[in-house]
Design an enzyme around this catalytic site. Structure first.
Site, PDB file in Angstrom:
ATOM      1  N   SER A 236       0.843  -1.194   0.000  1.00  0.00           N
ATOM      2  CA  SER A 236       0.000   0.000   0.000  1.00  0.00           C
ATOM      3  C   SER A 236       0.887   1.256   0.000  1.00  0.00           C
ATOM      4  O   SER A 236       1.730   1.410  -0.872  1.00  0.00           O
ATOM      5  CB  SER A 236      -0.959  -0.048   1.190  1.00  0.00           C
ATOM      6  OG  SER A 236      -1.990   0.891   1.045  1.00  0.00           O
ATOM      7  N   ASP A 462      -8.603  -4.691  -6.143  1.00  0.00           N
ATOM      8  CA  ASP A 462      -8.142  -3.895  -4.995  1.00  0.00           C
ATOM      9  C   ASP A 462      -8.942  -2.602  -4.889  1.00  0.00           C
ATOM     10  O   ASP A 462      -8.951  -1.797  -5.816  1.00  0.00           O
ATOM     11  CB  ASP A 462      -6.654  -3.583  -5.155  1.00  0.00           C
ATOM     12  CG  ASP A 462      -6.010  -3.090  -3.872  1.00  0.00           C
ATOM     13  OD1 ASP A 462      -6.628  -2.270  -3.163  1.00  0.00           O
ATOM     14  OD2 ASP A 462      -4.891  -3.531  -3.572  1.00  0.00           O
ATOM     15  N   HIS A 492      -7.263  -5.928  -0.749  1.00  0.00           N
ATOM     16  CA  HIS A 492      -6.139  -4.993  -0.757  1.00  0.00           C
ATOM     17  C   HIS A 492      -4.844  -5.773  -0.588  1.00  0.00           C
ATOM     18  O   HIS A 492      -4.478  -6.165   0.519  1.00  0.00           O
ATOM     19  CB  HIS A 492      -6.331  -3.992   0.382  1.00  0.00           C
ATOM     20  CG  HIS A 492      -5.378  -2.844   0.363  1.00  0.00           C
ATOM     21  ND1 HIS A 492      -4.992  -2.199  -0.791  1.00  0.00           N
ATOM     22  CD2 HIS A 492      -4.722  -2.212   1.378  1.00  0.00           C
ATOM     23  CE1 HIS A 492      -4.165  -1.217  -0.485  1.00  0.00           C
ATOM     24  NE2 HIS A 492      -3.971  -1.218   0.819  1.00  0.00           N
TER      25      HIS A 492
END
Length: 523
Positions: A236, A462, A492
């Site tokens: 991320s 995602d 994610h």
């Protein structure tokens, strides 16, 4: 995917030397050399690894790290790294950066070095996240020490603090999607007060939490840990941090993996709009999944019915909250946050179904628990500093400042992207409007010509870092550097999905140095 944190951006500053008269340049260069000498002293520090304490409130509280990882030397140990408060003055004040480590289980001849993790945010504590998900990454310990850290401004690393727990309860319950001028004025006033409190309580650290600062911390960490190159696993926001590191230190990039990839080409507005589309896609997938099961979907008769009922619930909560976790009520804002949290991972979809069923019966407990998880609130009512650090780092990175007129202008586009989440994400752009520290850039610089290959993994489902960002990151890193791999899945991130193809590609590169073919697709 580990704890879902957030995203955002960066730039480089001119030194004073760049604008001085030629006659003064010699003295300036001498001062820089002295600073470099003092900075090099920090690279010779020795870390004092000890048993890890229980996490602090800023890290999220709880118990000391769980049982050791399987195999030899699997115990968790912690240390503090000294780093300059201001990287433009490396000989000045220092701060402590909290680190955690599990030693490699392999022999000295098998060991490659340290593999440093950043799990995202910005604002997430790596010291608490790595042991929580350590078994997921245990295969990598055969050749690496597994290491993570609290970035500056986070957890035990000079944490940003703005409000106390009671004030955060109130702040995070406010109406985040104003319907009229009075509600809009209240939201903007509340945000301005929050930002002023951040400046008052954390003035010393706020100018020094940019992603460029964290990237320089990574380089210092690499040197102190004794590695010639940085071996890195970013998830991320951690992919943005890794990209910025590669830009600043391309010759120091070792084996690196980016998972759940931030799009480095987007402005904050474009990033928020992309998230609106991403979470709407995740909601569509959740609804289709629920009604496709053999048993009846308990929250709707069709995928559209599921989404319509959620929209009605949120509209009703705007004026009539329901009981949540005493004494708090489940507001529209809290329910939206809880739904977003559940959409981060397909593993959470069952919790979302249970929470919606419960809320339709007038009980907001599960959705509020999900919302609390997203905001870093523990069951005892204490908050980590996730929310405050997230705002501080994003606002230090992001140059654009958006006012209510910008939001009003862009609302149609956000609502088109997601009727459910568009307003919520659009109004979130005003978080930095009155921030005390100027933002650095429109988007981060990640070009890294000459760097070693970086494996860039994009997940087609995602919600938080939409799939398109992986290709743009790979292209921005440069030819021969960014190597894109596609995972056709939900949630994610890809590595912790358990997909054998993804894990095989990651293990092949990190453990054996085998770079997968660009364009590889895993299903």
């Amino acid at each position: 995917m580990p704890q879902p944190f957030g995203l955002r951006l960066r730039a480089a500053a001119l030194t004073a030397c760049a604008v001085l008269l030629p006659a003064l340049l010699a003295g300036c260069v001498e001062d820089q050399d002295q600073d470099r000498d003092r900075g090099r002293d920090l690279t010779r520090q020795e870390l004092d690894w000890k048993d890890c304490p229980a996490p602090s409130e800023d890290q999220g509280g709880g118990s000391a790290p769980p049982s050791p990882l399987p195999g030899p030397r699997g115990e968790w140990s912690c240390a503090t790294l000294k780093a300059p408060l201001d990287w433009d003055d490396p000989g000045g004040d220092t701060i402590g950066l909290a680190l955690i480590r599990a030693r490699s289980s392999g022999t000295s001849s098998e060991r490659i070095g340290s593999l440093i993790f950043n799990f995202g945010g910005p604002g997430g504590s790596g010291v608490t996240t790595l042991p929580a998900f350590g078994e997921e990454y245990a295969p990598l310990r055969t050749r690496y020490d597994l290491v993570s850290f609290d970035p500056r401004g986070v957890g035990r690393s000079a944490p940003v603090r703005c409000l106390d727990d009671r004030q955060l309860d109130t702040y995070l319950q406010q109406d985040a999607t104003p319907d009229d001028q009075a509600e809009r004025a209240e939201l903007l006033s509340s945000t301005k007060e929050f930002n002023a409190d951040c400046e008052e309580n954390s003035e010393r650290i706020l100018p020094h939490v940019r992603t460029t600062d964290a990237a320089r911390d990574l380089n210092l960490m690499r040197e102190v840990l004794g590695d010639d190159r940085l071996h890195y696993f970013g998830i991320s926001y951690g992919t943005e941090l890794g990209g910025v590191y590669a830009h600043l230190f391309p010759e120091k990039v070792g084996r690196a993996v980016f998972d759940a990839v931030v799009d480095p080409t987007q402005t904050p507005e474009e990033g928020s709009l992309g998230q609106a589309r991403g979470f709407q896609l995740a909601l569509d997938n959740y609804a289709e999944d629920c009604v496709s099961r053999t048993e009846e979907c308990p929250v709707g008769d069709s995928a559209q019915d599921v989404k319509d009922r959620i929209a009605k619930l949120l509209k009703d909560l705007d004026s009539r909250p329901i009981p949540g976790i005493f004494p708090r009520e489940l507001t529209q804002t809290a329910a939206t946050g809880g739904i977003l949290q559940a959409l981060y991972s397909q593993e959470f979809w069952g919790f979302l179904t249970d929470g919606l069923e419960q809320a339709y019966d007038g009980d907001g407990t599960i959705l509020m628990l999900l919302s609390d998880s997203m905001n870093g609130r523990s069951e005892n009512g204490e908050y980590s500093n996730l929310v405050e650090a997230n705002v501080a780092i994003n606002c230090a990175d992001d140059k654009p400042r958006y006012g209510p007129e910008d939001v009003e202008r862009e609302l149609p586009a956000f609502r088109s992207a997601s009727g459910l989440f568009g307003d919520y994400l659009a109004w979130g752009m005003t978080d930095c409007t009155d921030w005390a520290v100027p933002g650095a850039a429109d988007h981060p610089q990640v070009s890294a010509p000459g760097a070693a290959p970086i494996l860039v993994i994009g997940n087609t489902g995602d919600p938080a870092t939409p799939y398109e960002g992986a290709r743009r990151m790979a292209e921005a890193l440069g030819e021969g550097v960014g190597v894109e791999l596609t995972y056709r899945g939900q949630g994610h991130g890809a590595y912790t999905s358990g997909n054998r193809c993804v894990r095989g590609a990651v293990h092949g590169y990190l453990l054996d140095g085998t770079v997968p073919a660009a364009g590889t697709v895993c299903s």
